[in-house]
Design a protein around this motif. Structure first.
Motif, short mmCIF file in Angstrom:
data_model
loop_
_atom_site.label_atom_id
_atom_site.label_comp_id
_atom_site.label_asym_id
_atom_site.label_seq_id
_atom_site.Cartn_x
_atom_site.Cartn_y
_atom_site.Cartn_z
N SER A 74 -6.70 6.89 6.29
CA SER A 74 -7.85 7.78 6.10
C SER A 74 -9.05 6.92 5.74
N LEU A 75 -10.20 7.57 5.57
CA LEU A 75 -11.42 6.84 5.21
C LEU A 75 -11.61 6.78 3.70
N VAL A 76 -10.61 7.23 2.93
CA VAL A 76 -10.72 7.20 1.48
C VAL A 76 -10.72 5.77 0.97
N PHE A 77 -9.75 4.98 1.46
CA PHE A 77 -9.64 3.58 1.07
C PHE A 77 -9.56 2.70 2.31
N PRO A 78 -10.20 1.54 2.28
CA PRO A 78 -10.00 0.58 3.37
C PRO A 78 -8.54 0.12 3.39
N GLU A 79 -8.13 -0.46 4.49
CA GLU A 79 -6.77 -0.96 4.60
C GLU A 79 -6.57 -2.20 3.73
N ASN A 80 -5.34 -2.34 3.22
CA ASN A 80 -4.90 -3.54 2.49
C ASN A 80 -5.56 -3.74 1.13
N ILE A 81 -5.94 -2.64 0.45
CA ILE A 81 -6.37 -2.74 -0.94
C ILE A 81 -5.11 -2.74 -1.81
N PRO A 82 -4.89 -3.74 -2.67
CA PRO A 82 -3.68 -3.78 -3.50
C PRO A 82 -3.56 -2.55 -4.39
N LEU A 83 -2.33 -2.09 -4.58
CA LEU A 83 -2.09 -0.91 -5.39
C LEU A 83 -1.01 -1.13 -6.45
N ALA A 84 0.14 -1.66 -6.01
CA ALA A 84 1.25 -1.82 -6.96
C ALA A 84 2.19 -2.93 -6.48
N ARG A 85 2.97 -3.45 -7.42
CA ARG A 85 3.94 -4.50 -7.11
C ARG A 85 5.35 -3.93 -7.25
N ILE A 86 6.19 -4.13 -6.23
CA ILE A 86 7.54 -3.56 -6.22
C ILE A 86 8.37 -4.13 -7.37
N GLU A 87 8.95 -3.22 -8.17
CA GLU A 87 9.74 -3.63 -9.34
C GLU A 87 11.23 -3.47 -9.10
N SER A 88 11.63 -2.36 -8.45
CA SER A 88 13.05 -2.12 -8.21
C SER A 88 13.22 -1.06 -7.12
N THR A 89 14.43 -0.97 -6.57
CA THR A 89 14.74 0.06 -5.57
C THR A 89 16.07 0.72 -5.94
N TYR A 90 16.19 1.97 -5.53
CA TYR A 90 17.42 2.71 -5.80
C TYR A 90 17.75 3.54 -4.56
N GLN A 91 18.99 3.44 -4.07
CA GLN A 91 19.38 4.18 -2.87
C GLN A 91 20.19 5.41 -3.25
N ASN A 92 19.75 6.55 -2.73
CA ASN A 92 20.48 7.80 -2.94
C ASN A 92 21.73 7.79 -2.07
N GLN A 93 22.88 7.95 -2.69
CA GLN A 93 24.15 7.86 -1.96
C GLN A 93 24.36 9.04 -1.01
N GLU A 94 23.70 10.16 -1.27
CA GLU A 94 23.91 11.35 -0.44
C GLU A 94 23.18 11.26 0.90
N ASP A 95 21.90 10.87 0.88
CA ASP A 95 21.14 10.82 2.13
C ASP A 95 20.76 9.40 2.55
N GLY A 96 21.06 8.40 1.71
CA GLY A 96 20.78 7.02 2.06
C GLY A 96 19.32 6.62 1.94
N LEU A 97 18.47 7.54 1.46
CA LEU A 97 17.04 7.24 1.33
C LEU A 97 16.77 6.46 0.04
N LEU A 98 15.70 5.67 0.08
CA LEU A 98 15.37 4.81 -1.06
C LEU A 98 14.33 5.44 -1.97
N MET A 99 14.44 5.12 -3.25
CA MET A 99 13.37 5.35 -4.19
C MET A 99 12.87 3.98 -4.63
N ILE A 100 11.57 3.75 -4.48
CA ILE A 100 10.99 2.45 -4.82
C ILE A 100 10.14 2.60 -6.07
#
Length: 279
Positions: free
Chosen positions: A215-241
């Motif tokens: 969108s035009l709200v933010f330009p591309e590639n503005i830093p936002l957050a640093r990945i700390e950990s991931t967790y995979q849901n065993q039921e649907d295999g989707l990740l929570m980051i």
């Protein structure tokens, strides 16, 4: 007690009138969108003036720290200036930046907001993003003549379109789209929910999540957050980051509002496309 009863007897018509008038005004402004917005803007304008006075006093008491921040920003600007030719070649949608200062900032509520000292007369309108030298900090939702109110990234109603860095078998980074939100707990942590990671890709702890530029709200590639950990849901295999916000919301003061130089042109294309579909 007798004095109170006597007072009510003498002024009961006036009191009833004031109560009825208050109810009428409340119903009028609650059901009239135009008047409601006008009152919201006036309220923002007056309350922001009070916050500005308080902020001016706090800034005076913290002048040394402000000077350090300005020096750091000048150093960053010099670095950017030395690479300006390269940057221009890589920008797909050009932006200009309006500088502003935060005069009110909440961080310990469930839905936090901030107020900046720039408004309509400076070119600020609802929907614009707010960034610092470090990264994203919020999005404008209301503007008066001289001030603007914004949803902080520490707001459960705020969702930001992002690029998530994922690595293939050759350790090359490929960006996948997602949305980063805040869950209302730790003021340093954001989360990406139900992210589907393609087979053969991994997510590295410490990689930086950036804005997608969709969108035009933010330009591309503005830093936002640093990945700390991931967790995979065993039921649907989707990740929570889980990710740590790069901006320290407790100390952020100096901000910039990116304004797309092609916004009117792109908005008109959206309108024409929608209009042609309706016809």
């Amino acid at each position: 007690m007798k004095k109170l009863i006597r007072f009510l007897k003498v002024y009961h018509f006036l009191l009833m009138f004031l109560v009825a008038e208050t109810i009428c005004l409340f119903l009028f402004f609650s059901n009239n969108k135009f008047q409601k917005n006008a009152i919201s803007e006036k309220s923002l304008e007056y309350s922001s003036k009070v916050y500005k006075k308080i902020d001016d006093f706090e800034r005076y008491m913290q002048l040394d720290e402000e000077i350090k921040i300005l020096h750091k920003e000048n150093a960053n600007l010099r670095s950017l200036n030395s690479n300006i030719d390269t940057l221009i070649d890589n920008i797909s949608v050009p932006y200009k930046y309006i500088e502003a200062k935060i005069i009110k900032n909440t961080v310990f509520n469930t839905d936090n907001y901030l107020i900046i000292n720039k408004g309509k007369k400076h070119g600020i309108t609802p929907g614009m993003g707010i960034v610092t030298d470090s990264g994203v900090i919020g999005k404008v939702i209301l503007s008066s003549e001289n001030y603007s109110k914004a949803l902080s990234i520490l707001n459960t109603r705020n969702s930001i379109s992002i690029n998530i860095p994922c690595r293939n078998k050759n350790n090359n980074i490929i960006m996948f789209k997602g949305d980063l939100t805040w869950k209302g707990t730790n003021h340093m942590n954001g989360v990406v929910e139900k992210f589907k990671l393609s087979e053969g890709y991994t997510i590295n702890i410490g990689d930086v999540i950036k804005t997608s530029g969709n969108s035009l709200v933010f330009p591309e590639n503005i830093p936002l957050a640093r990945i700390e950990s991931t967790y995979q849901n065993q039921e649907d295999g989707l990740l929570m980051i889980n990710a740590i916000f790069i901006n320290n919301m407790l100390s952020s003061r100096n901000v910039y509002i990116p304004v797309s130089l092609h916004k009117n042109e792109l908005d008109s294309l959206d309108y024409l496309a929608t209009d042609s579909l309706i016809r």
